[in-house]
Enzyme design. Structure first.
Site, mmCIF file in Angstrom:
data_model
loop_
_atom_site.group_PDB
_atom_site.id
_atom_site.type_symbol
_atom_site.label_atom_id
_atom_site.label_comp_id
_atom_site.label_asym_id
_atom_site.label_seq_id
_atom_site.Cartn_x
_atom_site.Cartn_y
_atom_site.Cartn_z
ATOM 1 N N HIS A 197 0.844 -1.202 0.000
ATOM 2 C CA HIS A 197 0.000 0.000 0.000
ATOM 3 C C HIS A 197 0.882 1.256 0.000
ATOM 4 C CE1 HIS A 197 -4.274 -0.479 -0.072
ATOM 5 N NE2 HIS A 197 -4.522 0.601 0.642
ATOM 6 N N ASP A 201 -3.131 7.347 -0.530
ATOM 7 C CA ASP A 201 -4.489 7.062 -0.992
ATOM 8 C C ASP A 201 -4.423 6.663 -2.464
ATOM 9 O OD1 ASP A 201 -7.197 6.762 -0.801
ATOM 10 O OD2 ASP A 201 -7.674 8.867 -1.132
ATOM 11 N N GLY A 202 -5.466 5.994 -2.937
ATOM 12 C CA GLY A 202 -5.554 5.644 -4.351
ATOM 13 C C GLY A 202 -4.907 4.324 -4.712
ATOM 14 N N ASN A 203 -4.455 3.540 -3.728
ATOM 15 C CA ASN A 203 -3.754 2.290 -4.017
ATOM 16 C C ASN A 203 -4.630 1.260 -4.731
ATOM 17 O OD1 ASN A 203 -0.996 2.569 -2.537
ATOM 18 N ND2 ASN A 203 -2.500 3.293 -1.054
ATOM 19 N N GLY A 204 -5.880 1.118 -4.274
ATOM 20 C CA GLY A 204 -6.775 0.149 -4.899
ATOM 21 C C GLY A 204 -7.043 0.480 -6.348
ATOM 22 N N ARG A 205 -7.394 1.741 -6.596
ATOM 23 C CA ARG A 205 -7.655 2.167 -7.975
ATOM 24 C C ARG A 205 -6.412 2.015 -8.843
ATOM 25 N NH1 ARG A 205 -9.004 7.834 -6.681
ATOM 26 N NH2 ARG A 205 -8.564 7.218 -4.533
ATOM 27 N N LEU A 206 -5.264 2.421 -8.314
ATOM 28 C CA LEU A 206 -4.031 2.320 -9.093
ATOM 29 C C LEU A 206 -3.692 0.859 -9.381
ATOM 30 C CD1 LEU A 206 -1.704 3.803 -10.437
ATOM 31 C CD2 LEU A 206 -0.471 3.736 -8.269
ATOM 32 N N SER A 207 -3.929 -0.027 -8.410
ATOM 33 C CA SER A 207 -3.618 -1.448 -8.623
ATOM 34 C C SER A 207 -4.435 -2.018 -9.778
ATOM 35 C CB SER A 207 -3.890 -2.252 -7.349
ATOM 36 O OG SER A 207 -5.271 -2.467 -7.129
ATOM 37 N N ARG A 208 -5.683 -1.572 -9.915
ATOM 38 C CA ARG A 208 -6.526 -2.101 -10.991
ATOM 39 C C ARG A 208 -6.122 -1.519 -12.352
ATOM 40 N NH1 ARG A 208 -9.580 -2.296 -6.371
ATOM 41 N NH2 ARG A 208 -10.328 -0.152 -6.390
#
Length: 349
Positions: A197, A201-208
């Site tokens: 992580h 912020d924004g890790n989930g969106r960036l991962s996708r």
């Protein structure tokens, strides 16, 4: 360094990889639709991806609201945090789709992509494009955007730069050695990235978004035409469970990659299944429908829902002619009709 010697390649994992690779090889034949049909498919998938990926992180915007926002992106002014996040994700996905061949998979470029993702997020100005300086965690949200719990405690800000260098070096090394199948490399990258992580912020969106980038760079050219993010959103509980089960073991001597590998590959296989269904539907439509009916179907796909008045304005056709085509499209199962009289509207079935 990451220990991937504990991979257990089960018959299901082998079968899923074979299924996905079979579709990858067949995409050239399946993708022989006209450019405007492919463009329409990609637009719908993009709207679904942006809507789903931001909702997973707590956004409340529907796909219809996302579509409306994307049609006005040139205004560059967004009143809510949800809108800001959608605008940034849309810009990032546009870059990935158009320039994936030219994006080096390095830490510096990851930071640049993160900066684009949060470009319009007012509260993220100080840390966009920079690794985190405060502790953070993976949080789960319900369908109303309310946080319902912490999924996993992540790496400390102190350890993050070292762990990210290790991860990116591992990806580069495995790509060059070809020891692991490309889908396994993508899968491991995603789960470890989310375990670290690295950004505030924004890790989930960036991962996708990075998942799509890595798939494209590995030759999975169909990726932009079917939304992987919507598959994940539909299986959010299983997504969080698989993350938690694998992430808790990554830094041990015997990491348990199995839960995440299985979830990730099942999701990719479902993405393929949905796209196959869409392509077959497109071929059937092309073979059986007149040009004006095709236009109506395209409008319903692009706008989510359409009224007769909107179709008249966009096609220039007469209302009576359109009514005949709409009746046929409903009877043949291409469209659903809602409401009656002046309030009637249509959407793809």
């Amino acid at each position: 360094m990451l220990n991937t010697d504990t991979f257990l390649i089960t018959p299901e994992i082998l079968s899923l990889i074979a299924r996905i690779d079979e579709f990858k090889g067949a995409w050239r034949a399946l993708g022989t639709l006209a450019p405007e049909r492919l463009s329409a498919l990609r637009r719908v998938a993009t709207i679904e991806s942006i809507g789903s990926s931001t909702r997973i992180e707590g956004s409340k915007l529907s796909d219809r609201e996302v579509e409306r926002l994307l049609s006005n992106l040139e205004i560059k002014s967004f009143s809510t945090r949800d809108e800001q996040e959608v605008a940034g994700y849309a810009e990032l996905m546009d870059l990935v789709f158009s320039s994936w061949q030219d994006i080096p998979f390095t830490e510096n470029y990851l930071k640049q992509l993160h900066q684009i993702l949060l470009r319009y997020s007012e509260k993220d100005v100080r840390h966009r494009g920079q690794y985190k300086t405060n502790s953070n965690s993976v949080a789960a949200f319900d369908e109303n955007g309310v946080q319902i719990g912490i999924v996993f405690q992540t790496a400390s800000p102190f350890d993050t730069p070292r762990l990210m260098t290790e991860l990116m070096t591992w990806v580069q090394s495995e790509r060059e050695s070809r020891r692991l199948h490309p889908l396994l490399i993508v899968s491991v990258f995603v789960v470890v990235f989310l375990e670290v992580h690295p950004f505030q912020d924004g890790n989930g969106r960036l991962s996708r978004a990075l998942t799509t980038l890595l798939l494209l760079q590995a030759g999975y050219a169909y990726a932009p035409y079917s939304s992987l993010e919507s598959v994940v959103e539909m299986n959010k509980e299983a997504y969080y469970l698989a993350l938690r089960q694998t992430q808790g073991t990554i830094r041990t001597e015997a990491p348990n990659w199995q839960p995440w590998l299985t979830f990730f590959l099942r999701s990719l296989a479902e993405q393929v299944r949905r796209l196959e269904k869409k392509v077959e539907r497109e071929k059937l439509i092309l073979a059986t429908l007149p040009e004006l009916a095709l236009q109506i179907v395209d409008l319903a796909r692009e706008h989510g829902r359409v009224t007769i008045g909107e179709i008249v304005m966009l096609t220039g056709a007469s209302r009576n002619t359109l009514k005949q085509h709409l009746r046929t499209l409903v009877e043949r199962g291409y469209l659903n009709q809602h409401g009656a009289g002046r309030g009637v509207w249509y959407e793809l079935r």
